[in-house]
Motif scaffolding. Structure first.
Motif, PDB file in Angstrom:
ATOM      1  N   ARG A 204      -4.422   9.214   4.301  1.00  0.00           N
ATOM      2  CA  ARG A 204      -4.244   7.847   3.781  1.00  0.00           C
ATOM      3  C   ARG A 204      -3.440   6.993   4.754  1.00  0.00           C
ATOM      4  NH1 ARG A 204      -3.648   4.978  -1.463  1.00  0.00           N
ATOM      5  NH2 ARG A 204      -1.921   3.493  -1.214  1.00  0.00           N
ATOM      6  N   ARG A 205      -2.397   7.582   5.342  1.00  0.00           N
ATOM      7  CA  ARG A 205      -1.584   6.836   6.310  1.00  0.00           C
ATOM      8  C   ARG A 205      -2.374   6.510   7.575  1.00  0.00           C
ATOM      9  NH1 ARG A 205       2.082  10.762   5.185  1.00  0.00           N
ATOM     10  NH2 ARG A 205       1.775  11.737   7.220  1.00  0.00           N
ATOM     11  N   GLU A 206      -3.229   7.426   7.983  1.00  0.00           N
ATOM     12  CA  GLU A 206      -3.863   7.320   9.292  1.00  0.00           C
ATOM     13  C   GLU A 206      -5.207   6.605   9.274  1.00  0.00           C
ATOM     14  OE1 GLU A 206      -4.128  11.375  10.495  1.00  0.00           O
ATOM     15  OE2 GLU A 206      -1.959  11.579  10.907  1.00  0.00           O
ATOM     16  N   HIS A 207      -5.920   6.653   8.155  1.00  0.00           N
ATOM     17  CA  HIS A 207      -7.293   6.135   8.138  1.00  0.00           C
ATOM     18  C   HIS A 207      -7.297   4.638   7.873  1.00  0.00           C
ATOM     19  CE1 HIS A 207     -11.580   5.822   7.477  1.00  0.00           C
ATOM     20  NE2 HIS A 207     -11.721   7.096   7.802  1.00  0.00           N
ATOM     21  N   PRO A 208      -7.986   3.862   8.675  1.00  0.00           N
ATOM     22  CA  PRO A 208      -7.960   2.395   8.518  1.00  0.00           C
ATOM     23  C   PRO A 208      -8.613   1.905   7.241  1.00  0.00           C
ATOM     24  CG  PRO A 208      -9.576   3.059  10.187  1.00  0.00           C
ATOM     25  CD  PRO A 208      -8.776   4.281   9.855  1.00  0.00           C
TER      26      PRO A 208
ATOM     27  N   THR B   1      -2.156  16.670   2.719  1.00  0.00           N
ATOM     28  CA  THR B   1      -3.303  16.299   3.545  1.00  0.00           C
ATOM     29  C   THR B   1      -3.819  14.917   3.177  1.00  0.00           C
ATOM     30  OG1 THR B   1      -3.938  18.614   3.814  1.00  0.00           O
ATOM     31  CG2 THR B   1      -5.645  16.957   4.202  1.00  0.00           C
ATOM     32  N   ALA B   2      -3.951  14.664   1.875  1.00  0.00           N
ATOM     33  CA  ALA B   2      -4.466  13.371   1.436  1.00  0.00           C
ATOM     34  C   ALA B   2      -3.537  12.235   1.839  1.00  0.00           C
ATOM     35  CB  ALA B   2      -4.677  13.384  -0.077  1.00  0.00           C
ATOM     36  N   LEU B   3      -2.237  12.443   1.713  1.00  0.00           N
ATOM     37  CA  LEU B   3      -1.291  11.386   2.083  1.00  0.00           C
ATOM     38  C   LEU B   3      -1.278  11.156   3.588  1.00  0.00           C
ATOM     39  CD1 LEU B   3       1.681  12.067  -0.350  1.00  0.00           C
ATOM     40  CD2 LEU B   3      -0.105  10.341  -0.525  1.00  0.00           C
TER      41      LEU B   3
ATOM     42  N   ASP C 176       0.823  -1.206   0.000  1.00  0.00           N
ATOM     43  CA  ASP C 176       0.000   0.000   0.000  1.00  0.00           C
ATOM     44  C   ASP C 176       0.863   1.265   0.000  1.00  0.00           C
ATOM     45  OD1 ASP C 176       1.033  -0.081   2.540  1.00  0.00           O
ATOM     46  OD2 ASP C 176      -0.897   0.017   3.587  1.00  0.00           O
ATOM     47  N   ALA C 177       2.083   1.142  -0.496  1.00  0.00           N
ATOM     48  CA  ALA C 177       3.027   2.262  -0.452  1.00  0.00           C
ATOM     49  C   ALA C 177       2.647   3.361  -1.436  1.00  0.00           C
ATOM     50  CB  ALA C 177       4.441   1.758  -0.764  1.00  0.00           C
TER      51      ALA C 177
END
Length: 532
Positions: free
Chosen positions: A458-462, A453-455, A12-13
């Motif tokens: 993306r990292r934080e949202h399950p 913001t989107a990245l 998911d990188a």
């Protein structure tokens, strides 16, 4: 040497493609370099990417932007030194950023010592067996060995003074290697270990569907199309020089090498093949980890086109047993701002497409400068264009390779290099002054901050990175995707605003590609991530 953990990082990188010549210039000669990349690693860390992919930086005459390699184990002096590479990768790993490098195995430069030795040794020599030499047809061998044509236009064969012909599926300066020769295979296994020992986290394999040619080198049997080319890289039929079954033996040799190193070292195929079933053969526990999915990049900015590509891509991913990859721009295609209409319309659509892409399961590849909303530069003077396809077909990839604007004005070269540096190797348009990284840094609604913001989300949202896509009912020109748990993506490709309530949705807007209406409506050509 720092080795980063998590062998499945690539699933998911977010990978950022660096075109080194055009990214950042540390020594002031007008050409980007590895120390320039090193100096901008904090910027990439703040952007939020997981890895960088470096386009070729090897010793090269740059007949094809570095994809003509003269020494696979060294850095071209224009880009720095091996010591610079070691410093750069050390800093990257220290910031938690992995480094993928380009590998170009189908062909070398004609300046490579092996090809020069082959020219000197003459027909029938062991030296010539490293490349694809052949006798011509006709009464005196005056015709090429077959009808194959270059991807860049024109014949794929060049005749030497001694009468033999050599194969180059790309430019004449890029002779094809003979992968039936065991010495060639051993050479590339050693090249892999050379860079893996220096800490690289993987390889993007250029023309991964090439290398092996059909036995006997049969003719294709058809003439050029209207663009003067027999076959594009992307084709819907098998040709004798691409996607031959024997190429998979090579990757079965490479995979144990990758697996023998810690930290999840990967191989990513640039494989243009006819069917999903054939693409699946490149991926798996015995071959490569991923293959680029170019369909998303080539989709029209149209709801039906996007949905068709997404459904097909996810089905292919399931078939290959590996997450798909998503990409909107790279060094070979016009930037997506321009493809989607250029100007304000193109930028608005590009931002919406980016939010769509980053919400999909799998990994995403970004191209340097897209986070600034850069358009394609279409008015470069012909005499400055360097793409080898330009003289043969009139097409040019130079416009997406213009050096990045970091700050200041065009008279400063947008600070591509240090104060007093030489002019960047390709001219930047003055209109980029509002698009520099510095100009966008503190602007909350800038494209740069949209990407950041989107990245971060993306990292934080399950719900993001992995998981499934569930389409929700919507008009045909609006895409509504549920990403479990707790997130819905709405992309309005219609001409009129829509509201989440129209689709039975309520929740908190997390990020939108453009301003929402006072009533929370989503304007045309705008995407929204909604927490539900």
């Amino acid at each position: 040497m720092t080795i980063l953990g998590n062998d499945d990082w690539w699933r998911d990188a977010v990978v950022y493609q660096v075109y080194p010549r055009s990214f950042a210039d540390a020594d002031g000669d007008g050409t980007g370099d590895l120390q320039g990349v090193r100096s901008r690693l904090p910027y990439l860390k703040a952007l939020g990417v997981d890895a960088i992919w470096l386009s070729p930086f090897y010793t090269s005459p740059l007949a094809d932007g570095g994809y003509d390699v003269a020494d696979y184990r060294d850095v071209d002096p224009r880009f720095g030194s091996l010591g610079d590479f070691d410093q750069m990768i050390g800093d990257a790993h220290g910031l938690g950023i992995r480094v993928i490098v380009d590998l170009v195995p189908n062909h070398s430069s004609d300046a490579h010592p092996r090809f020069q030795a082959a020219l000197a040794a003459g027909p029938g020599s062991p030296e010539r067996d490293w490349y694809m030499f052949g006798e011509g047809l006709g009464e005196s061998g005056e015709l090429p060995p077959n009808d194959w044509e270059s991807i860049f236009g024109g014949p794929a064969w060049t005749r030497l003074p001694d009468g033999q012909w050599y194969l180059h599926l790309f430019a004449p300066e890029q002779p094809d290697l003979n992968w039936e020769n065991p010495e060639v295979r051993a050479e590339f296994r050693d090249i892999l270990t050379f860079w893996l020992d220096r800490g690289v986290d993987g390889f993007r394999v250029d023309v991964a569907h090439g290398m092996i040619k059909a036995e006997g080198l049969p003719s294709v049997g058809r003439s050029s199309d209207e663009d003067g080319r027999q076959a594009e890289m992307l084709g819907d039929e098998l040709v004798p020089y691409f996607d031959q079954d024997g190429v998979h033996d090579i990757y079965r040799e490479w995979r144990p090498i990758l697996d023998s190193y810690p930290g999840g070292r990967i191989g990513v195929a640039e494989a243009w093949v006819a069917t999903p079933e054939r693409l699946a053969r490149y991926i798996g526990t015995e071959e490569l980890h991923q293959a680029f999915n170019f369909d998303f990049m080539m989709a029209d900015f149209h709801a039906k086109s996007f949905r068709t590509v997404i459904d097909r891509s996810l089905a292919e991913a399931e078939l290959v047993g590996a997450p798909t990859t998503w990409v909107l721009s790279n060094h070979d295609k016009w930037r997506h701002v321009t493809r989607y209409g250029d100007g304000e319309t193109g930028l608005r659509r590009a931002r919406a497409a980016t939010l769509l892409m980053l919400a999909l399961p799998g990994s995403a590849y970004l191209y340097n400068g897209e986070e600034l909303g850069l358009p394609e530069v279409l008015d470069l003077p012909d005499e400055l264009r360097e793409d080898p396809a330009f003289l043969r077909t009139g097409e040019s990839r130079d416009g997406c390779r213009v050096p990045l604007p970091w700050g200041g004005t065009v008279t400063e070269g947008f600070r591509f290099g240090p104060t007093g540096a030489a002019r960047p190797w390709l001219p930047q348009p003055a209109s980029w002054e509002l698009l520099t990284a510095d100009a966008q840094e503190d602007a909350p609604d800038s494209t740069l901050n949209l990407y950041r913001t989107a990245l971060r989300i993306r990292r934080e949202h399950p719900a993001l990175g992995g998981g499934q896509v569930k389409w929700l009912d919507s008009p045909e020109d609006v895409l509504v995707i549920a990403r479990e748990p707790g997130l819905v993506v709405v992309v309005n490709i219609s001409d009129s605003p829509v509201t989440p309530a129209e689709f039975g949705l309520t929740g908190e807007p997390l990020v939108s590609s453009g301003p929402l209406g006072a009533d929370g409506s989503i304007p045309a050509d705008t995407a929204l991530w909604l927490a539900v």
